[in-house]
Design a protein around this motif. Structure first.
Motif, PDB file in Angstrom:
ATOM      1  N   ASP A   1       0.834  -1.205   0.000  1.00  0.00           N
ATOM      2  CA  ASP A   1       0.000   0.000   0.000  1.00  0.00           C
ATOM      3  C   ASP A   1       0.869   1.256   0.000  1.00  0.00           C
ATOM      4  O   ASP A   1       0.501   2.274  -0.595  1.00  0.00           O
ATOM      5  CB  ASP A   1      -0.931   0.015   1.217  1.00  0.00           C
ATOM      6  N   MET A   2       2.011   1.181   0.658  1.00  0.00           N
ATOM      7  CA  MET A   2       2.910   2.334   0.718  1.00  0.00           C
ATOM      8  C   MET A   2       3.401   2.714  -0.673  1.00  0.00           C
ATOM      9  O   MET A   2       3.537   3.897  -0.987  1.00  0.00           O
ATOM     10  CB  MET A   2       4.096   2.056   1.655  1.00  0.00           C
ATOM     11  N   VAL A   3       3.635   1.743  -1.514  1.00  0.00           N
ATOM     12  CA  VAL A   3       4.065   2.030  -2.886  1.00  0.00           C
ATOM     13  C   VAL A   3       3.017   2.902  -3.575  1.00  0.00           C
ATOM     14  O   VAL A   3       3.347   3.910  -4.206  1.00  0.00           O
ATOM     15  CB  VAL A   3       4.312   0.723  -3.676  1.00  0.00           C
ATOM     16  N   ALA A   4       1.760   2.541  -3.434  1.00  0.00           N
ATOM     17  CA  ALA A   4       0.675   3.314  -4.057  1.00  0.00           C
ATOM     18  C   ALA A   4       0.597   4.718  -3.452  1.00  0.00           C
ATOM     19  O   ALA A   4       0.400   5.699  -4.182  1.00  0.00           O
ATOM     20  CB  ALA A   4      -0.659   2.589  -3.896  1.00  0.00           C
ATOM     21  N   VAL A   5       0.750   4.826  -2.134  1.00  0.00           N
ATOM     22  CA  VAL A   5       0.708   6.131  -1.465  1.00  0.00           C
ATOM     23  C   VAL A   5       1.831   7.023  -1.992  1.00  0.00           C
ATOM     24  O   VAL A   5       1.608   8.183  -2.349  1.00  0.00           O
ATOM     25  CB  VAL A   5       0.804   5.972   0.072  1.00  0.00           C
ATOM     26  N   ILE A   6       3.041   6.479  -2.060  1.00  0.00           N
ATOM     27  CA  ILE A   6       4.192   7.255  -2.542  1.00  0.00           C
ATOM     28  C   ILE A   6       3.987   7.648  -4.008  1.00  0.00           C
ATOM     29  O   ILE A   6       4.286   8.776  -4.402  1.00  0.00           O
ATOM     30  CB  ILE A   6       5.515   6.472  -2.349  1.00  0.00           C
ATOM     31  N   ASN A   7       3.459   6.721  -4.813  1.00  0.00           N
ATOM     32  CA  ASN A   7       3.175   7.049  -6.218  1.00  0.00           C
ATOM     33  C   ASN A   7       2.197   8.220  -6.321  1.00  0.00           C
ATOM     34  O   ASN A   7       2.404   9.147  -7.108  1.00  0.00           O
ATOM     35  CB  ASN A   7       2.622   5.840  -6.966  1.00  0.00           C
ATOM     36  N   GLU A   8       1.126   8.179  -5.532  1.00  0.00           N
ATOM     37  CA  GLU A   8       0.132   9.255  -5.556  1.00  0.00           C
ATOM     38  C   GLU A   8       0.757  10.590  -5.139  1.00  0.00           C
ATOM     39  O   GLU A   8       0.523  11.620  -5.777  1.00  0.00           O
ATOM     40  CB  GLU A   8      -1.044   8.921  -4.628  1.00  0.00           C
ATOM     41  N   LEU A   9       1.537  10.560  -4.077  1.00  0.00           N
ATOM     42  CA  LEU A   9       2.166  11.790  -3.588  1.00  0.00           C
ATOM     43  C   LEU A   9       3.213  12.309  -4.580  1.00  0.00           C
ATOM     44  O   LEU A   9       3.315  13.518  -4.800  1.00  0.00           O
ATOM     45  CB  LEU A   9       2.789  11.559  -2.204  1.00  0.00           C
ATOM     46  N   ALA A  10       3.948  11.401  -5.195  1.00  0.00           N
ATOM     47  CA  ALA A  10       4.978  11.804  -6.163  1.00  0.00           C
ATOM     48  C   ALA A  10       4.334  12.413  -7.411  1.00  0.00           C
ATOM     49  O   ALA A  10       4.835  13.412  -7.944  1.00  0.00           O
ATOM     50  CB  ALA A  10       5.850  10.605  -6.534  1.00  0.00           C
ATOM     51  N   GLU A  11       3.231  11.834  -7.872  1.00  0.00           N
ATOM     52  CA  GLU A  11       2.532  12.367  -9.047  1.00  0.00           C
ATOM     53  C   GLU A  11       2.065  13.803  -8.818  1.00  0.00           C
ATOM     54  O   GLU A  11       1.986  14.586  -9.760  1.00  0.00           O
ATOM     55  CB  GLU A  11       1.329  11.490  -9.389  1.00  0.00           C
ATOM     56  N   ARG A  12       1.797  14.129  -7.591  1.00  0.00           N
ATOM     57  CA  ARG A  12       1.329  15.478  -7.253  1.00  0.00           C
ATOM     58  C   ARG A  12       2.476  16.400  -6.846  1.00  0.00           C
ATOM     59  O   ARG A  12       2.249  17.548  -6.463  1.00  0.00           O
ATOM     60  CB  ARG A  12       0.299  15.377  -6.122  1.00  0.00           C
ATOM     61  N   GLY A  13       3.693  15.902  -6.876  1.00  0.00           N
ATOM     62  CA  GLY A  13       4.857  16.716  -6.535  1.00  0.00           C
ATOM     63  C   GLY A  13       5.004  16.963  -5.044  1.00  0.00           C
ATOM     64  O   GLY A  13       5.698  17.890  -4.629  1.00  0.00           O
ATOM     65  N   LEU A  14       4.403  16.106  -4.215  1.00  0.00           N
ATOM     66  CA  LEU A  14       4.450  16.290  -2.763  1.00  0.00           C
ATOM     67  C   LEU A  14       5.609  15.541  -2.108  1.00  0.00           C
ATOM     68  O   LEU A  14       6.012  15.882  -0.997  1.00  0.00           O
ATOM     69  CB  LEU A  14       3.115  15.868  -2.144  1.00  0.00           C
TER      70      LEU A  14
ATOM     71  N   THR B   1       8.691  17.241  -0.502  1.00  0.00           N
ATOM     72  CA  THR B   1       9.082  18.434  -1.246  1.00  0.00           C
ATOM     73  C   THR B   1       8.547  19.658  -0.501  1.00  0.00           C
ATOM     74  O   THR B   1       7.723  19.519   0.418  1.00  0.00           O
ATOM     75  CB  THR B   1       8.470  18.413  -2.659  1.00  0.00           C
ATOM     76  N   PRO B   2       8.982  20.842  -0.878  1.00  0.00           N
ATOM     77  CA  PRO B   2       8.392  22.037  -0.259  1.00  0.00           C
ATOM     78  C   PRO B   2       6.864  22.081  -0.428  1.00  0.00           C
ATOM     79  O   PRO B   2       6.146  22.465   0.499  1.00  0.00           O
ATOM     80  CB  PRO B   2       9.065  23.195  -0.997  1.00  0.00           C
ATOM     81  N   GLN B   3       6.370  21.630  -1.580  1.00  0.00           N
ATOM     82  CA  GLN B   3       4.920  21.573  -1.784  1.00  0.00           C
ATOM     83  C   GLN B   3       4.282  20.559  -0.832  1.00  0.00           C
ATOM     84  O   GLN B   3       3.168  20.776  -0.337  1.00  0.00           O
ATOM     85  CB  GLN B   3       4.574  21.190  -3.236  1.00  0.00           C
ATOM     86  N   GLY B   4       4.982  19.453  -0.586  1.00  0.00           N
ATOM     87  CA  GLY B   4       4.480  18.445   0.347  1.00  0.00           C
ATOM     88  C   GLY B   4       4.406  18.980   1.765  1.00  0.00           C
ATOM     89  O   GLY B   4       3.450  18.723   2.494  1.00  0.00           O
ATOM     90  N   THR B   5       5.411  19.757   2.144  1.00  0.00           N
ATOM     91  CA  THR B   5       5.427  20.363   3.479  1.00  0.00           C
ATOM     92  C   THR B   5       4.287  21.366   3.622  1.00  0.00           C
ATOM     93  O   THR B   5       3.605  21.400   4.662  1.00  0.00           O
ATOM     94  CB  THR B   5       6.792  21.036   3.749  1.00  0.00           C
ATOM     95  N   GLU B   6       4.046  22.143   2.581  1.00  0.00           N
ATOM     96  CA  GLU B   6       2.934  23.106   2.594  1.00  0.00           C
ATOM     97  C   GLU B   6       1.590  22.369   2.656  1.00  0.00           C
ATOM     98  O   GLU B   6       0.692  22.756   3.413  1.00  0.00           O
ATOM     99  CB  GLU B   6       2.979  24.008   1.353  1.00  0.00           C
ATOM    100  N   HIS B   7       1.474  21.296   1.884  1.00  0.00           N
ATOM    101  CA  HIS B   7       0.233  20.502   1.904  1.00  0.00           C
ATOM    102  C   HIS B   7       0.014  19.907   3.302  1.00  0.00           C
ATOM    103  O   HIS B   7      -1.118  19.882   3.793  1.00  0.00           O
ATOM    104  CB  HIS B   7       0.309  19.405   0.841  1.00  0.00           C
ATOM    105  N   LEU B   8       1.088  19.465   3.935  1.00  0.00           N
ATOM    106  CA  LEU B   8       0.988  18.928   5.295  1.00  0.00           C
ATOM    107  C   LEU B   8       0.439  19.984   6.247  1.00  0.00           C
ATOM    108  O   LEU B   8      -0.399  19.684   7.098  1.00  0.00           O
ATOM    109  CB  LEU B   8       2.351  18.420   5.773  1.00  0.00           C
ATOM    110  N   ARG B   9       0.880  21.218   6.130  1.00  0.00           N
ATOM    111  CA  ARG B   9       0.359  22.306   6.982  1.00  0.00           C
ATOM    112  C   ARG B   9      -1.145  22.479   6.775  1.00  0.00           C
ATOM    113  O   ARG B   9      -1.895  22.673   7.725  1.00  0.00           O
ATOM    114  CB  ARG B   9       1.054  23.633   6.666  1.00  0.00           C
ATOM    115  N   GLU B  10      -1.580  22.404   5.520  1.00  0.00           N
ATOM    116  CA  GLU B  10      -3.014  22.510   5.223  1.00  0.00           C
ATOM    117  C   GLU B  10      -3.781  21.353   5.855  1.00  0.00           C
ATOM    118  O   GLU B  10      -4.859  21.547   6.422  1.00  0.00           O
ATOM    119  CB  GLU B  10      -3.236  22.534   3.706  1.00  0.00           C
TER     120      GLU B  10
END
Length: 160
Positions: free
Chosen positions: A81-94, A112-121
């Motif tokens: 399942d982690m592979v799918a999660v990482i794929n989804e996050l990577a596709e979105r640049g997170l 990524t910086p976008q991932g960190t910002e998304h985490l704050r949201e």
């Protein structure tokens, strides 16, 4: 044979469930978890995320870059399942995946910086859900509940 009429409204002031159900801790815990889980899933979906996305991003922020296997262990998300999660996050640049310099067969995942910002949201979304779910409790009761739930979840003999 039942003596009650089905589908009738409950008179005001009369309990809706049998006393043994109202006082059964495991049932109450399950009902609270179901309500909380539903709200978390709904609110995260509106923010374009899932619980596993949040778990992966929060873990990467706290512990830093990690292999997918390490991320799986730290979050409790199954490796496949982690592979799918990482794929989804990577596709979105997170998150970004880079080869592990110590073992080229392995990728290192980092937010990524976008991932960190998304985490704050997502932190803000989950804070709202927590306020909604725990609204009947005072601040000290919320702290006590968190300690009690942690004691249940973090037991050394847990089988989850």
């Amino acid at each position: 044979m039942s003596h009650s009429t089905p589908d009738t409204e409950n008179p005001p002031g009369r309990p809706t469930a049998a006393e043994r159900l109202r006082n059964l801790g495991t049932r109450l815990l399950s009902l609270a978890a179901i309500r909380s889980d539903r709200l978390v899933n709904e609110k995260l979906a509106r923010a374009g995320a899932r619980k596993w996305h949040y778990a992966a991003l929060a873990t990467l922020e706290e512990f830093g870059p990690a292999s997918q296997a390490e991320l799986s262990r730290r979050t409790g998300i199954h490796r496949s399942d982690m592979v799918a999660v990482i794929n989804e996050l990577a596709e979105r640049g997170l998150v970004a995946r880079t080869p592990n310099p110590a073992d080229r067969r392995q990728n290192v995942v980092s937010a990524t910086p976008q991932g960190t910002e998304h985490l704050r949201e997502l932190d803000a979304v989950l804070a709202e859900v927590e306020d909604e779910v725990l609204s009947p409790l005072t601040a000290p009761e919320r702290e006590q509940l968190a300690r009690l739930l942690a004691a249940l979840v973090e037991r050394p003999d847990r089988t989850m």
